[in-house]
Design a protein around this motif. Structure first.
Motif, short mmCIF file in Angstrom:
data_model
loop_
_atom_site.label_atom_id
_atom_site.label_comp_id
_atom_site.label_asym_id
_atom_site.label_seq_id
_atom_site.Cartn_x
_atom_site.Cartn_y
_atom_site.Cartn_z
N GLU A 8 0.81 -1.22 0.00
CA GLU A 8 0.00 0.00 0.00
C GLU A 8 0.84 1.26 0.00
OE1 GLU A 8 -2.70 -0.20 3.27
OE2 GLU A 8 -3.84 -1.87 2.42
N VAL A 9 2.08 1.16 0.53
CA VAL A 9 2.96 2.33 0.63
C VAL A 9 4.36 1.97 0.13
CG1 VAL A 9 4.01 4.03 2.18
CG2 VAL A 9 1.68 3.19 2.63
N ILE A 10 4.94 2.84 -0.69
CA ILE A 10 6.31 2.63 -1.14
C ILE A 10 7.25 3.16 -0.06
CG2 ILE A 10 8.03 3.09 -2.93
CD1 ILE A 10 5.76 3.66 -4.85
N GLU A 11 8.01 2.25 0.52
CA GLU A 11 8.93 2.61 1.60
C GLU A 11 10.04 1.57 1.67
OE1 GLU A 11 6.73 2.34 5.24
OE2 GLU A 11 5.75 0.48 4.63
N GLY A 12 10.98 1.78 2.57
CA GLY A 12 12.01 0.78 2.81
C GLY A 12 13.04 0.62 1.72
N LEU A 13 13.13 1.59 0.81
CA LEU A 13 14.08 1.50 -0.30
C LEU A 13 15.21 2.52 -0.18
CD1 LEU A 13 11.52 1.15 -3.27
CD2 LEU A 13 12.66 -0.68 -2.00
N ASP A 14 15.38 3.07 0.99
CA ASP A 14 16.35 4.16 1.20
C ASP A 14 17.76 3.79 0.76
OD1 ASP A 14 14.20 5.43 2.26
OD2 ASP A 14 14.92 5.46 4.33
N ASN A 15 18.17 2.55 0.98
CA ASN A 15 19.55 2.14 0.68
C ASN A 15 19.70 1.45 -0.67
OD1 ASN A 15 20.27 3.10 3.20
ND2 ASN A 15 20.13 1.09 4.17
N ASN A 16 18.60 1.33 -1.38
CA ASN A 16 18.64 0.60 -2.66
C ASN A 16 18.83 1.55 -3.84
OD1 ASN A 16 16.06 -0.93 -0.96
ND2 ASN A 16 17.95 -2.03 -1.34
N VAL A 17 19.88 2.34 -3.75
CA VAL A 17 20.10 3.42 -4.72
C VAL A 17 20.58 2.93 -6.08
CG1 VAL A 17 20.52 5.15 -2.94
CG2 VAL A 17 22.43 3.77 -3.81
N ASN A 18 20.92 1.65 -6.19
CA ASN A 18 21.38 1.11 -7.46
C ASN A 18 20.27 0.47 -8.27
OD1 ASN A 18 24.29 1.68 -7.44
ND2 ASN A 18 24.36 0.31 -5.67
N LEU A 19 19.04 0.59 -7.81
CA LEU A 19 17.93 0.00 -8.54
C LEU A 19 17.79 0.60 -9.94
CD1 LEU A 19 15.00 -0.37 -5.96
CD2 LEU A 19 16.16 -2.20 -7.23
N MET A 20 17.71 -0.27 -10.93
CA MET A 20 17.47 0.15 -12.31
C MET A 20 16.08 -0.26 -12.79
SD MET A 20 21.16 -0.34 -14.20
CE MET A 20 21.40 -2.06 -13.73
N THR A 21 15.55 -1.33 -12.17
CA THR A 21 14.20 -1.78 -12.49
C THR A 21 13.41 -1.96 -11.20
OG1 THR A 21 14.90 -2.96 -14.49
CG2 THR A 21 12.79 -3.61 -13.51
N LEU A 22 12.25 -1.33 -11.13
CA LEU A 22 11.38 -1.46 -9.96
C LEU A 22 9.98 -1.79 -10.46
CD1 LEU A 22 10.75 -1.27 -6.96
CD2 LEU A 22 10.53 1.21 -7.21
N ASP A 23 9.49 -2.96 -10.08
CA ASP A 23 8.18 -3.41 -10.52
C ASP A 23 7.24 -3.52 -9.32
OD1 ASP A 23 5.96 -4.59 -11.61
OD2 ASP A 23 7.03 -6.18 -12.66
N LEU A 24 6.28 -2.60 -9.26
CA LEU A 24 5.27 -2.59 -8.21
C LEU A 24 3.87 -2.67 -8.80
CD1 LEU A 24 6.82 0.18 -5.93
CD2 LEU A 24 6.58 -2.24 -5.35
N ALA A 25 3.77 -3.24 -9.97
CA ALA A 25 2.48 -3.34 -10.66
C ALA A 25 1.51 -4.20 -9.86
CB ALA A 25 2.67 -3.93 -12.05
N SER A 26 0.23 -3.91 -10.03
CA SER A 26 -0.83 -4.72 -9.42
C SER A 26 -0.67 -4.86 -7.91
CB SER A 26 -0.88 -6.11 -10.08
OG SER A 26 -1.17 -6.00 -11.45
N ASN A 27 -0.54 -3.71 -7.25
CA ASN A 27 -0.59 -3.64 -5.80
C ASN A 27 -1.74 -2.72 -5.41
OD1 ASN A 27 1.75 -5.08 -4.19
ND2 ASN A 27 2.65 -4.43 -6.13
N SER A 28 -1.64 -2.10 -4.26
CA SER A 28 -2.72 -1.22 -3.79
C SER A 28 -2.18 0.14 -3.38
CB SER A 28 -3.45 -1.88 -2.60
OG SER A 28 -3.99 -3.13 -2.97
N VAL A 29 -1.22 0.64 -4.16
CA VAL A 29 -0.56 1.90 -3.84
C VAL A 29 -1.33 3.08 -4.44
CG1 VAL A 29 1.61 3.17 -3.92
CG2 VAL A 29 1.63 0.65 -3.89
N SER A 30 -1.56 4.10 -3.61
CA SER A 30 -2.31 5.28 -4.06
C SER A 30 -1.41 6.46 -4.40
CB SER A 30 -3.32 5.71 -2.99
OG SER A 30 -4.25 4.68 -2.75
N ARG A 31 -0.23 6.53 -3.75
CA ARG A 31 0.66 7.67 -3.97
C ARG A 31 2.08 7.18 -4.21
NH1 ARG A 31 -1.26 12.61 -2.00
NH2 ARG A 31 0.46 13.40 -3.31
N LEU A 32 2.80 7.89 -5.10
CA LEU A 32 4.23 7.64 -5.24
C LEU A 32 4.94 8.36 -4.10
CD1 LEU A 32 4.96 8.01 -9.07
CD2 LEU A 32 4.36 5.97 -7.75
N SER A 33 5.90 7.68 -3.49
CA SER A 33 6.65 8.28 -2.39
C SER A 33 7.97 7.54 -2.23
CB SER A 33 5.85 8.20 -1.09
OG SER A 33 5.54 6.85 -0.77
#
Length: 323
Positions: free
Chosen positions: A229-254
């Motif tokens: 429901e919430v995008i969080e917990g990625l503070d240290n994952n600064v090398n991400l090139m692909t992020l797939d959060l499709a088909s979840n229940s997220v209302s806001r980008l953060s």
């Protein structure tokens, strides 16, 4: 009536005799090799041969490095003990129920037992050179007995019945971990995997993004079809090139503005209705692909134009290339 009875009995006895002969013939045929083996073969492919057993001739191979037994009806992993030169063994899509008789294959680098009926991981601890292990679509409930496989770089356990991430602490060289389509509710047990670059956990039961802070080498993260429901917990994952959060229940980008290396962002089938949130992706100056279809913002008549204005580096929006 008596005569008919005798006749029927005689016929039955003849059938039994015939069936017995057929069974014996089947047994003899089963011992015959379906192909001619050359003992010096380095690669042997027995794909889709309707084999119920591994042919006897396989045990005579003295130099074989690659053996493929894909798409057969094999239920037992026998006659492989002496193949100590094997580096790659592929038994994909068979009827194996148990991993056994492979202890002598100490030079294996790749083992594929996907699409079988295996319930327990075992019989692999001696394979200390193993780099890739595939156990897709079996009946596994637990990750276990992998402690000795410290050379593993890829582990594929998708489409099983696993509920908990465990038993991975020793796999310090793991670069790719696939756990999609299981019954996992929490991301944990990954802190020691400092080299992990790809983590796939789609189609599980994850609701909270956590347990990723130690994965600083992570480049690809697949968490589609969960309950986030919430995008969080990625503070240290600064090398991400692909992020797939499709088909979840997220209302806001953060909490994504720091992901400056993003090239692909999959966010279709969520609940985003705020255009200003897309601005959080502007720091990813090389972003090429975004998926926002089936979000409220995708109903905007200027949907594609607005995305291209905000993110001028885009080459693809949803499934369509930018003109």
């Amino acid at each position: 009536m008596a005569e008919a009875k005798v006749t029927a009995q005689t016929k039955s006895e003849d059938e039994d005799s015939s069936n017995s002969d057929n069974d014996q013939q089947d047994s003899e045929d089963d011992e015959k090799d379906v192909v001619k083996f050359n003992k010096d073969d380095l690669e042997v492919n027995l794909v889709h041969c309707k084999l119920k057993k591994i042919p006897k001739g396989v045990s005579k191979l003295t130099k074989v490095e690659c053996l493929s037994l894909r798409q057969n009806l094999i239920s037992k992993l026998d006659r492989l003990t002496h193949l100590t030169t094997l580096k790659e063994l592929d038994v994909y899509d068979n009827e194996v129920k148990e991993i056994h008789s492979l202890e002598e294959l100490i030079n294996l680098e790749s083992l594929d037992l996907s699409f079988n009926n295996i319930r327990v991981i075992g019989g692999v601890s001696s394979m200390v050179k193993l780099e890739k292990l595939f156990l897709i679509n079996n009946k596994l409930k637990k990750i276990e007995k992998l402690e000795q496989l410290t050379c593993l770089t890829m582990l594929e356990l998708g489409d099983n019945r696993i509920r908990e991430i465990e038993g991975l602490d020793n796999l310090v060289n793991l670069e790719s971990l696939f756990l999609g389509k299981n019954k996992i509710t929490e991301i944990k047990g990954l802190d020691k995997l400092k080299k992990l670059k790809v983590l796939a956990m789609q189609s599980n039961r994850i609701t909270v993004l956590k347990g990723l802070s130690e994965l600083t080498s992570l480049e690809e993260l697949y968490l589609d079809h969960n309950g986030v429901e919430v995008i969080e917990g990625l503070d240290n994952n600064v090398n991400l090139m692909t992020l797939d959060l499709a088909s979840n229940s997220v209302s806001r980008l953060s909490n994504i503005s720091h992901l400056t290396k993003l090239e692909e962002f999959w966010f279709n089938n969520n609940n985003l209705d705020q255009w200003p949130d897309v601005e959080l992706l502007k720091n990813a100056t090389n972003i090429q692909t975004v998926y926002f279809e089936n979000n409220p913002i995708a109903k905007d008549n200027q949907y594609r134009n607005k995305l291209r204005l905000i993110l001028p580096s885009l080459t693809q929006i949803d499934a369509t290339l930018c003109a």
